[in-house]
Motif scaffolding. Structure first.
Motif, PDB file in Angstrom:
ATOM      1  N   GLU A  19       0.833  -1.209   0.000  1.00  0.00           N
ATOM      2  CA  GLU A  19       0.000   0.000   0.000  1.00  0.00           C
ATOM      3  C   GLU A  19       0.867   1.259   0.000  1.00  0.00           C
ATOM      4  N   LYS A  20       1.876   1.260   0.856  1.00  0.00           N
ATOM      5  CA  LYS A  20       2.789   2.413   0.949  1.00  0.00           C
ATOM      6  C   LYS A  20       3.520   2.631  -0.377  1.00  0.00           C
ATOM      7  N   LEU A  21       4.024   1.562  -0.965  1.00  0.00           N
ATOM      8  CA  LEU A  21       4.792   1.681  -2.203  1.00  0.00           C
ATOM      9  C   LEU A  21       3.896   2.043  -3.392  1.00  0.00           C
ATOM     10  N   PHE A  22       2.713   1.451  -3.467  1.00  0.00           N
ATOM     11  CA  PHE A  22       1.776   1.802  -4.542  1.00  0.00           C
ATOM     12  C   PHE A  22       1.407   3.280  -4.465  1.00  0.00           C
ATOM     13  N   ALA A  23       1.177   3.769  -3.235  1.00  0.00           N
ATOM     14  CA  ALA A  23       0.778   5.166  -3.050  1.00  0.00           C
ATOM     15  C   ALA A  23       1.921   6.118  -3.425  1.00  0.00           C
ATOM     16  N   GLU A  24       3.154   5.708  -3.120  1.00  0.00           N
ATOM     17  CA  GLU A  24       4.310   6.577  -3.381  1.00  0.00           C
ATOM     18  C   GLU A  24       4.763   6.525  -4.839  1.00  0.00           C
ATOM     19  N   ASN A  25       4.778   5.311  -5.407  1.00  0.00           N
ATOM     20  CA  ASN A  25       5.389   5.119  -6.723  1.00  0.00           C
ATOM     21  C   ASN A  25       4.403   4.755  -7.827  1.00  0.00           C
ATOM     22  N   GLY A  26       3.136   4.579  -7.469  1.00  0.00           N
ATOM     23  CA  GLY A  26       2.151   4.120  -8.437  1.00  0.00           C
ATOM     24  C   GLY A  26       2.150   2.608  -8.551  1.00  0.00           C
ATOM     25  N   PHE A  27       1.043   2.061  -9.035  1.00  0.00           N
ATOM     26  CA  PHE A  27       0.933   0.606  -9.172  1.00  0.00           C
ATOM     27  C   PHE A  27       1.945   0.083 -10.190  1.00  0.00           C
ATOM     28  N   GLU A  28       1.990   0.721 -11.368  1.00  0.00           N
ATOM     29  CA  GLU A  28       2.901   0.259 -12.419  1.00  0.00           C
ATOM     30  C   GLU A  28       4.355   0.478 -12.018  1.00  0.00           C
ATOM     31  N   GLY A  29       4.616   1.489 -11.201  1.00  0.00           N
ATOM     32  CA  GLY A  29       5.981   1.812 -10.807  1.00  0.00           C
ATOM     33  C   GLY A  29       6.503   1.001  -9.636  1.00  0.00           C
ATOM     34  N   THR A  30       5.707   0.062  -9.155  1.00  0.00           N
ATOM     35  CA  THR A  30       6.111  -0.779  -8.019  1.00  0.00           C
ATOM     36  C   THR A  30       6.160  -2.232  -8.462  1.00  0.00           C
ATOM     37  N   SER A  31       7.270  -2.890  -8.225  1.00  0.00           N
ATOM     38  CA  SER A  31       7.422  -4.298  -8.607  1.00  0.00           C
ATOM     39  C   SER A  31       7.244  -5.206  -7.402  1.00  0.00           C
ATOM     40  N   ILE A  32       6.928  -6.456  -7.694  1.00  0.00           N
ATOM     41  CA  ILE A  32       6.857  -7.465  -6.634  1.00  0.00           C
ATOM     42  C   ILE A  32       8.216  -7.577  -5.946  1.00  0.00           C
ATOM     43  N   ARG A  33       9.288  -7.441  -6.729  1.00  0.00           N
ATOM     44  CA  ARG A  33      10.640  -7.516  -6.165  1.00  0.00           C
ATOM     45  C   ARG A  33      10.853  -6.425  -5.115  1.00  0.00           C
ATOM     46  N   THR A  34      10.394  -5.206  -5.427  1.00  0.00           N
ATOM     47  CA  THR A  34      10.540  -4.082  -4.490  1.00  0.00           C
ATOM     48  C   THR A  34       9.742  -4.336  -3.220  1.00  0.00           C
ATOM     49  N   ILE A  35       8.531  -4.835  -3.382  1.00  0.00           N
ATOM     50  CA  ILE A  35       7.678  -5.138  -2.224  1.00  0.00           C
ATOM     51  C   ILE A  35       8.345  -6.193  -1.346  1.00  0.00           C
ATOM     52  N   ALA A  36       8.860  -7.245  -1.980  1.00  0.00           N
ATOM     53  CA  ALA A  36       9.516  -8.328  -1.239  1.00  0.00           C
ATOM     54  C   ALA A  36      10.750  -7.820  -0.495  1.00  0.00           C
ATOM     55  N   LYS A  37      11.530  -6.974  -1.167  1.00  0.00           N
ATOM     56  CA  LYS A  37      12.733  -6.421  -0.535  1.00  0.00           C
ATOM     57  C   LYS A  37      12.368  -5.574   0.677  1.00  0.00           C
ATOM     58  N   GLU A  38      11.350  -4.721   0.518  1.00  0.00           N
ATOM     59  CA  GLU A  38      10.920  -3.847   1.615  1.00  0.00           C
ATOM     60  C   GLU A  38      10.369  -4.651   2.777  1.00  0.00           C
ATOM     61  N   ALA A  39       9.702  -5.780   2.455  1.00  0.00           N
ATOM     62  CA  ALA A  39       9.112  -6.636   3.492  1.00  0.00           C
ATOM     63  C   ALA A  39      10.129  -7.616   4.066  1.00  0.00           C
ATOM     64  N   ASP A  40      11.334  -7.638   3.477  1.00  0.00           N
ATOM     65  CA  ASP A  40      12.413  -8.523   3.923  1.00  0.00           C
ATOM     66  C   ASP A  40      12.009  -9.993   3.819  1.00  0.00           C
ATOM     67  N   ILE A  41      11.377 -10.327   2.673  1.00  0.00           N
ATOM     68  CA  ILE A  41      11.042 -11.721   2.393  1.00  0.00           C
ATOM     69  C   ILE A  41      11.419 -12.001   0.935  1.00  0.00           C
ATOM     70  N   ASN A  42      11.418 -13.281   0.545  1.00  0.00           N
ATOM     71  CA  ASN A  42      11.752 -13.571  -0.849  1.00  0.00           C
ATOM     72  C   ASN A  42      10.514 -13.422  -1.745  1.00  0.00           C
ATOM     73  N   ILE A  43      10.784 -13.217  -3.019  1.00  0.00           N
ATOM     74  CA  ILE A  43       9.705 -12.969  -3.984  1.00  0.00           C
ATOM     75  C   ILE A  43       8.719 -14.135  -4.017  1.00  0.00           C
ATOM     76  N   ALA A  44       9.234 -15.349  -3.890  1.00  0.00           N
ATOM     77  CA  ALA A  44       8.377 -16.539  -3.950  1.00  0.00           C
ATOM     78  C   ALA A  44       7.294 -16.504  -2.865  1.00  0.00           C
ATOM     79  N   MET A  45       7.626 -15.910  -1.713  1.00  0.00           N
ATOM     80  CA  MET A  45       6.656 -15.842  -0.619  1.00  0.00           C
ATOM     81  C   MET A  45       5.489 -14.923  -0.982  1.00  0.00           C
ATOM     82  N   VAL A  46       5.789 -13.793  -1.641  1.00  0.00           N
ATOM     83  CA  VAL A  46       4.727 -12.884  -2.082  1.00  0.00           C
ATOM     84  C   VAL A  46       3.834 -13.602  -3.094  1.00  0.00           C
ATOM     85  N   SER A  47       4.449 -14.298  -4.027  1.00  0.00           N
ATOM     86  CA  SER A  47       3.690 -15.035  -5.040  1.00  0.00           C
ATOM     87  C   SER A  47       2.864 -16.152  -4.405  1.00  0.00           C
TER      88      SER A  47
END
Length: 210
Positions: A19-47
């Motif tokens: 939510e924070k990243l979408f609001a700051e960078n837009g939906f298209e401007g935010t990647s799953i990789r960025t979300i995973a990095k910010e959440a300190d988890i691996n991408i596979a967990m988000v998926s």
């Protein structure tokens, strides 16, 4: 497939970061990789939890609006007259937007394209649900001869939200214009004078001229 409505602690953490990243960078401007990095988890967990970025946004919409659904439905059947219900409805709307600016900023600015709207059927489900609650209140007022018969009900919600976003997005200008020295004074103004103005505006659209 029905969208999940209950979330565990880790899922909520991911939703709030998204939510924070979408609001700051837009939906298209935010990647799953960025979300995973910010959440300190691996991408596979988000998926694993959400499947895709679109499904993650769907889950975020559900997370932020599920209790609003209950509040709107409860308000429509409360033992209040229709004018009191409209006042409470507007208070509910403004408090929700003010306290959840991230998701409402996303919804307000990210869904201008038909392609995105088509992907996010869940958003229109939320809008339809809210509209139904507004219709229930206004139809009650019309049946009692309090509200006009020619009310354009679908424009009530955008009138409230559009006014709020114009005011909120031009915060610096209105702080100076209204001599509001602090952010706290600005927020207090929204909860008092601004809220009253919106209530008066909507009631002016609904109630017969005396």
């Amino acid at each position: 497939m029905q969208v999940k409505t209950d979330f565990n602690e880790k899922q909520i953490q991911i939703l709030l970061i998204a939510e924070k990243l979408f609001a700051e960078n837009g939906f298209e401007g935010t990647s799953i990789r960025t979300i995973a990095k910010e959440a300190d988890i691996n991408i596979a967990m988000v998926s694993y939890y959400f499947g895709s970025k679109e499904k993650l946004l769907e889950a975020l919409i559900v997370y932020r609006t599920s209790d609003l659904k209950i509040q709107m439905e409860n308000l429509s059947v409360e033992n209040l007259d229709p004018i009191e219900k409209i006042d409470k409805l507007i208070e509910l709307y403004i408090n929700r937007i003010r306290c959840n600016k991230g998701i409402y900023r996303i919804l307000h600015f990210e869904f201008s394209s038909e392609e995105m709207e088509e992907k996010m059927k869940i958003l229109n489900d939320v809008r339809d649900r809210n509209l139904k609650s507004i219709e229930t209140i206004i139809h009650e007022g019309q049946a009692k001869g309090i509200f006009r018969k020619d009310v354009n009900i679908p424009l009530i919600s955008p009138t409230i939200m559009g006014t709020f976003f114009h005011f909120s997005m031009n915060k610096a200008y209105f702080k100076k214009l209204l001599k509001l020295d602090t952010d706290e004074a600005f927020e207090n103004y929204i909860q008092t004078t601004f809220k009253t103005h919106i209530q008066q505006t909507i009631k002016a659209l609904l109630i017969y001229e005396s």
